[in-house]
Design a protein around this motif. Structure first.
Motif, PDB file in Angstrom:
ATOM      1  N   LEU A  84       8.012   9.776  -8.784  1.00  0.00           N
ATOM      2  CA  LEU A  84       7.376   8.998  -7.717  1.00  0.00           C
ATOM      3  C   LEU A  84       6.987   9.871  -6.535  1.00  0.00           C
ATOM      4  O   LEU A  84       5.842   9.866  -6.090  1.00  0.00           O
ATOM      5  CB  LEU A  84       8.307   7.876  -7.238  1.00  0.00           C
ATOM      6  CG  LEU A  84       8.641   6.810  -8.277  1.00  0.00           C
ATOM      7  CD1 LEU A  84       9.644   5.813  -7.714  1.00  0.00           C
ATOM      8  CD2 LEU A  84       7.391   6.091  -8.729  1.00  0.00           C
ATOM      9  N   PHE A  85       7.952  10.651  -6.001  1.00  0.00           N
ATOM     10  CA  PHE A  85       7.715  11.340  -4.722  1.00  0.00           C
ATOM     11  C   PHE A  85       6.946  12.646  -4.889  1.00  0.00           C
ATOM     12  O   PHE A  85       6.456  13.207  -3.916  1.00  0.00           O
ATOM     13  CB  PHE A  85       9.038  11.560  -3.987  1.00  0.00           C
ATOM     14  CG  PHE A  85       9.562  10.290  -3.391  1.00  0.00           C
ATOM     15  CD1 PHE A  85      10.329   9.415  -4.154  1.00  0.00           C
ATOM     16  CD2 PHE A  85       9.254   9.932  -2.086  1.00  0.00           C
ATOM     17  CE1 PHE A  85      10.790   8.223  -3.620  1.00  0.00           C
ATOM     18  CE2 PHE A  85       9.711   8.744  -1.544  1.00  0.00           C
ATOM     19  CZ  PHE A  85      10.485   7.883  -2.315  1.00  0.00           C
ATOM     20  N   VAL A  86       6.864  13.153  -6.107  1.00  0.00           N
ATOM     21  CA  VAL A  86       5.992  14.308  -6.327  1.00  0.00           C
ATOM     22  C   VAL A  86       4.762  13.880  -7.112  1.00  0.00           C
ATOM     23  O   VAL A  86       3.628  13.960  -6.637  1.00  0.00           O
ATOM     24  CB  VAL A  86       6.739  15.441  -7.071  1.00  0.00           C
ATOM     25  CG1 VAL A  86       5.774  16.564  -7.422  1.00  0.00           C
ATOM     26  CG2 VAL A  86       7.877  15.966  -6.214  1.00  0.00           C
ATOM     27  N   VAL A  87       4.987  13.361  -8.326  1.00  0.00           N
ATOM     28  CA  VAL A  87       3.865  13.105  -9.225  1.00  0.00           C
ATOM     29  C   VAL A  87       2.962  11.975  -8.713  1.00  0.00           C
ATOM     30  O   VAL A  87       1.762  12.179  -8.513  1.00  0.00           O
ATOM     31  CB  VAL A  87       4.402  12.800 -10.641  1.00  0.00           C
ATOM     32  CG1 VAL A  87       3.319  12.220 -11.509  1.00  0.00           C
ATOM     33  CG2 VAL A  87       4.958  14.074 -11.264  1.00  0.00           C
ATOM     34  N   THR A  88       3.538  10.799  -8.487  1.00  0.00           N
ATOM     35  CA  THR A  88       2.709   9.680  -8.043  1.00  0.00           C
ATOM     36  C   THR A  88       2.036   9.992  -6.706  1.00  0.00           C
ATOM     37  O   THR A  88       0.835   9.748  -6.527  1.00  0.00           O
ATOM     38  CB  THR A  88       3.560   8.396  -7.911  1.00  0.00           C
ATOM     39  OG1 THR A  88       4.252   8.194  -9.138  1.00  0.00           O
ATOM     40  CG2 THR A  88       2.700   7.199  -7.616  1.00  0.00           C
ATOM     41  N   PHE A  89       2.809  10.579  -5.797  1.00  0.00           N
ATOM     42  CA  PHE A  89       2.248  10.953  -4.495  1.00  0.00           C
ATOM     43  C   PHE A  89       1.040  11.863  -4.661  1.00  0.00           C
ATOM     44  O   PHE A  89      -0.041  11.621  -4.117  1.00  0.00           O
ATOM     45  CB  PHE A  89       3.337  11.630  -3.647  1.00  0.00           C
ATOM     46  CG  PHE A  89       2.799  12.354  -2.450  1.00  0.00           C
ATOM     47  CD1 PHE A  89       2.210  11.655  -1.406  1.00  0.00           C
ATOM     48  CD2 PHE A  89       2.856  13.738  -2.379  1.00  0.00           C
ATOM     49  CE1 PHE A  89       1.692  12.335  -0.305  1.00  0.00           C
ATOM     50  CE2 PHE A  89       2.341  14.419  -1.281  1.00  0.00           C
ATOM     51  CZ  PHE A  89       1.764  13.712  -0.247  1.00  0.00           C
ATOM     52  N   LEU A  90       1.206  12.931  -5.471  1.00  0.00           N
ATOM     53  CA  LEU A  90       0.092  13.870  -5.642  1.00  0.00           C
ATOM     54  C   LEU A  90      -1.067  13.229  -6.397  1.00  0.00           C
ATOM     55  O   LEU A  90      -2.225  13.597  -6.195  1.00  0.00           O
ATOM     56  CB  LEU A  90       0.565  15.131  -6.375  1.00  0.00           C
ATOM     57  CG  LEU A  90       1.436  16.084  -5.552  1.00  0.00           C
ATOM     58  CD1 LEU A  90       1.865  17.285  -6.385  1.00  0.00           C
ATOM     59  CD2 LEU A  90       0.705  16.564  -4.300  1.00  0.00           C
ATOM     60  N   GLN A  91      -0.750  12.271  -7.269  1.00  0.00           N
ATOM     61  CA  GLN A  91      -1.847  11.606  -7.979  1.00  0.00           C
ATOM     62  C   GLN A  91      -2.736  10.843  -6.999  1.00  0.00           C
ATOM     63  O   GLN A  91      -3.954  10.806  -7.164  1.00  0.00           O
ATOM     64  CB  GLN A  91      -1.291  10.684  -9.073  1.00  0.00           C
ATOM     65  CG  GLN A  91      -0.754  11.503 -10.254  1.00  0.00           C
ATOM     66  CD  GLN A  91      -0.154  10.672 -11.356  1.00  0.00           C
ATOM     67  OE1 GLN A  91       0.361   9.585 -11.103  1.00  0.00           O
ATOM     68  NE2 GLN A  91      -0.191  11.168 -12.579  1.00  0.00           N
ATOM     69  N   PHE A  92      -2.126  10.255  -5.982  1.00  0.00           N
ATOM     70  CA  PHE A  92      -2.932   9.590  -4.954  1.00  0.00           C
ATOM     71  C   PHE A  92      -3.721  10.609  -4.128  1.00  0.00           C
ATOM     72  O   PHE A  92      -4.933  10.518  -4.001  1.00  0.00           O
ATOM     73  CB  PHE A  92      -2.043   8.771  -4.002  1.00  0.00           C
ATOM     74  CG  PHE A  92      -1.789   7.369  -4.478  1.00  0.00           C
ATOM     75  CD1 PHE A  92      -2.762   6.395  -4.351  1.00  0.00           C
ATOM     76  CD2 PHE A  92      -0.580   7.019  -5.038  1.00  0.00           C
ATOM     77  CE1 PHE A  92      -2.539   5.103  -4.789  1.00  0.00           C
ATOM     78  CE2 PHE A  92      -0.337   5.728  -5.481  1.00  0.00           C
ATOM     79  CZ  PHE A  92      -1.315   4.767  -5.359  1.00  0.00           C
ATOM     80  N   VAL A  93      -3.005  11.584  -3.575  1.00  0.00           N
ATOM     81  CA  VAL A  93      -3.674  12.413  -2.570  1.00  0.00           C
ATOM     82  C   VAL A  93      -4.628  13.431  -3.199  1.00  0.00           C
ATOM     83  O   VAL A  93      -5.613  13.827  -2.563  1.00  0.00           O
ATOM     84  CB  VAL A  93      -2.658  13.109  -1.638  1.00  0.00           C
ATOM     85  CG1 VAL A  93      -1.950  12.066  -0.790  1.00  0.00           C
ATOM     86  CG2 VAL A  93      -1.664  13.957  -2.404  1.00  0.00           C
TER      87      VAL A  93
END
Lengths: 186, 571
Positions: free
Chosen positions: B132-141
């Motif tokens: 969540l805090f690395v992968v999902t975050f980077l997928q958004f940004v």
């Protein structure tokens, strides 16, 4: 320097929104879904025997079999075989599976074996087979269970899931649900 | 079989039909006009206030790129350390280990650059925290970075003469709040209601009907899967990606997930037309992209539904096509469609294993990634296409003996040099990388890496070569799919593809933005009868020819050694 200051602050804010709040929101709404967002299970007499969407291993002759799996249906992981279509070792494996299938299904003709019964699925956890793959196993299961082939064939008929809206995608049979119903036949 | 083909047609049609209004909406958002998501503006004002950002600050192309690169550098450092120390961080119900430094290097870059090559398997290689805090975050940004970059392109094309490409922070935030978050919420909730896990519970242990004890991996996956589809990220929650029955539970979710792959990339083409008020230009670009994409879809659907001739020889029934690496609930046609759209758009998620595609379908997806501009990654696809336009303008200019112009600005030596260098870099990274890997396999098979070169390839002969070619092509296209049989979690692949990823992400953003910045600075020349019209079908055909010729020149030999040779070996 100003860029880095903004970067740090903006990163923190976006982490809170995208990685914190957003998944919580989806999880919250997901609680209302069947299975409460934890995955939909199948129960027999109150005991969970599996996840409706996750295929499991059937090797006994009294059950309908699912497809070959590269991870042996252990859903702690997932993978395909990643074998290429021209690989000689792979083609030998497929031939072996055909031979095994014929041994367990006396009377079945080679040209009736659908290819998906001898090729590994993408996830290794494919819960489904095509209707043809279920029909070709009816004789074996009927013999082992001493049931009439007609009864089993209509059981398979009842478990065929038609294409979406009758128009889009393939027809299929969920192997776990079919086998649960099979155990309940008397 | 017919219902499978109907499915393919309906998915593609719906994607285009939905992308059109979305494109209109995206143009309105970035023009600052009223939209239905204006309820987000208090949140945006709060973000700007807390971040110390003035969203109206103008930025020229250099300032824009500096801002973009600074925040990307920060994200890389953050992701790298989070991945290494994930075992010591919270939210790790399955007790997974930390990543090795070379794997963390590759993973951090890979998600930073919107690629999502995954040299690990999601169930065991990450924790819920890093999911969540690395992968999902980077997928958004990373997707938002791509959209911000393409809006900078729009801004450069829109004004007659300008220095201002827009404020990067403003575009980044609005891409997230107005496009990615609302769409992801819708898709994520649809997935959750169709059986994709969304809760934070860890692995479950069950006893099957036959009496085996197995574990089933789960987790808050639905939201992550939504953004990985919509943001052309492609990195899945589970190892098998969208072939996994919890990641993509049925044919309906498969329709939604396929549409989600191409929705924003197509919408951004239409948005260009609405934003700079040159709809015809956008339609011509859309036409060229769609022509090639539909051609590729047709080819792959044909090859995959036809099945494997080697299996036909065994005398069994292959009615539903080549099913190795595919799932029954989708069928071979829907997987063939997915294989093309995911490589057109630099998404890289899969709903069937590409390593097991028929030789020529494997060739098509390789070529699709080599072109990397048929809709393309969110934002960056159009930037890649812009490079082809500049080259086409230049060649057309030479052919008719006029000074090349695009949108009222003279295209001169400097711009053409940048465009050529960006293109040559692509060809160089793919071929040099593959050559190096093939050299290691042939001459140093026993180097003591985590996976020895002699054990890299899961398939012999031509197909083995394709596995290496695919990995570098995918890294260069920031695609992220793989011929996953390749043993790629070792220092060689982690480091080499990591370097390719960075270069192939940022140079194709810097190059086009530099060109558009330079062009927008020049004196505006009004259109006259002597102007080469770039919104004509003729020019569209010219761009198509450029795409076909430069790709054929660059990649035909490599494709001949891999997929084509394999095809002829099993005919």
């Amino acid at each position: 320097m100003k860029n880095f200051l903004i970067s740090i602050k903006l990163t923190l804010i976006l982490i809170v929104i995208c990685a914190g709040l957003y998944p919580l929101l989806v999880a919250g709404v997901g609680k209302m879904a069947r299975g409460g967002g934890k995955g939909e299970t199948v129960t027999v007499n109150g005991r969970v025997v599996g996840y409706a969407n996750v295929g499991q291993k059937f090797t006994e002759d009294k059950y309908f079999w699912g497809r070959p799996s590269a991870v042996d249906y252990n859903a702690a992981g997932s993978a395909g075989s990643n074998k290429g279509p021209s690989n000689p070792d792979y083609l030998k494996t497929v031939q072996d599976r055909i031979d095994t299938f014929l041994v367990h299904n006396p009377g079945a003709r080679k040209e009736d074996i659908p290819s998906e019964m001898v090729t590994a699925s993408g996830s290794g956890l494919d819960p489904d087979i095509s209707p043809a793959s279920a029909y070709v196993q009816v004789k074996r299961v009927a013999t082992v269970r001493r049931l009439s082939e007609e009864r089993l064939r209509s059981l398979v008929d009842a478990h065929i899931e038609k294409p979406l809206l009758g128009m889009f995608g393939p027809s299929k049979v969920n192997v776990l649900k079919l086998n649960v119903a099979l155990d309940e036949l008397k | 079989m017919n219902t499978e083909l109907f499915g393919v047609v309906i998915i593609f049609l719906f994607s285009v039909l939905l992308a059109f209004p979305l494109g209109k909406y995206i143009a309105r958002v970035f023009k600052g006009e009223r939209t239905i998501t204006d309820f987000m503006s208090p949140l945006e004002r709060l973000i700007f206030r807390l971040g110390g950002i003035n969203p109206a600050d103008p930025m020229n192309w250099k300032q824009f790129l500096k801002a973009m690169l600074s925040i990307n550098l920060l994200w890389f450092v953050y992701a790298f350390f989070a991945l290494i120390f994930q075992d010591k961080l919270p939210m790790n119900p399955d007790g997974n280990a930390g990543q090795t430094p070379d794997l963390a290097f590759n993973t951090a870059i890979s998600f930073l650059v919107n690629c999502n090559l995954q040299h690990y398997s999601g169930e065991s290689g990450l924790t819920y925290f890093t999911q969540l805090f690395v992968v999902t975050f980077l997928q958004f940004v990373s997707a938002a970075t791509g959209i911000a970059a393409v809006v900078a392109l729009y801004n450069g094309l829109r004004e007659k003469t300008t220095n201002n490409l827009g404020n990067f922070w403003n575009l980044l935030v609005k891409s997230t709040t107005r496009i990615l978050l609302p769409l992801s919420l819708v898709v994520g909730i649809v997935l959750a209601f169709n059986g994709t896990p969304a809760s934070y519970d860890g692995k479950d242990t069950i006893t099957t009907l036959q009496g085996d004890t197995v574990q089933v991996s789960r987790g808050p996956a639905a939201g992550m899967i939504a953004i990985k589809q919509l943001g052309t990220n492609g990195g899945g929650w589970f190892g098998a990606n969208s072939a996994h029955p919890l990641e993509n539970p049925n044919y309906f979710t498969n329709i939604i997930e396929t549409i989600a792959i191409i929705l924003i990339p197509i919408a951004l083409v239409f948005a260009l037309g609405f934003y700079i008020n040159r709809k015809k230009l956008a339609y011509v670009i859309f036409g060229v992209m769609t022509f090639l994409c539909v051609l590729f879809i047709g080819l792959n659907v044909y090859f995959e539904t036809k099945g494997n001739p080697e299996i036909d020889k065994m005398g069994i029934a292959q009615h539903i096509g080549n099913m190795e690496g595919k799932e029954v609930r989708f069928g071979s046609a829907a997987t063939a469609l997915w294989s093309v759209v995911t490589t057109s758009t630099s998404n890289g998620s899969v709903n069937g294993m590409h390593d097991s595609l028929m030789p020529l379908s494997g060739g098509v997806v390789l070529l699709d990634m080599m072109i990397n501009a048929l809709y393309g990654g969110v934002g960056v696809g159009l930037l890649n296409y812009y490079i082809f336009i500049i080259i086409a303008v230049f060649i057309s200019g030479l052919m008719v003996g006029r000074t090349p112009e695009f949108m009222g600005h003279k295209v001169e030596a400097r711009e053409v040099k940048i465009a050529t260098l960006v293109w040559l870099l692509t060809a160089f990274l793919v071929k040099a990388g593959t050559a190096l890997a093939a050299y290691m396999v042939a001459h140093h098979p026993d180097v003591a890496w985590a996976v020895k070169p002699s054990a890299w390839l899961n398939n012999p002969s031509y197909h083995g070569f394709s596995e290496m070619l695919y990995e570098f092509t995918s890294a260069n296209a920031n695609n992220g799919s793989g011929f996953e049989g390749l043993g790629d979690n070792n220092i060689f692949w982690n480091v080499t593809t990591g370097i390719v990823l960075i270069l192939a992400r940022f140079i194709p953003i810097i190059g086009p933005l530099a060109i558009v910045g330079l062009l927008a600075n020049k004196k505006f020349i009004p259109e006259s009868s002597g102007t080469l019209r770039t919104d004509s079908i003729t020019f569209g055909a010219m761009t198509l020819a450029v795409i076909v010729i430069v790709n054929a020149l660059s990649f035909f030999p490599a494709l001949a050694l891999g997929p084509l040779a394999e095809y002829f070996s099993i005919k």
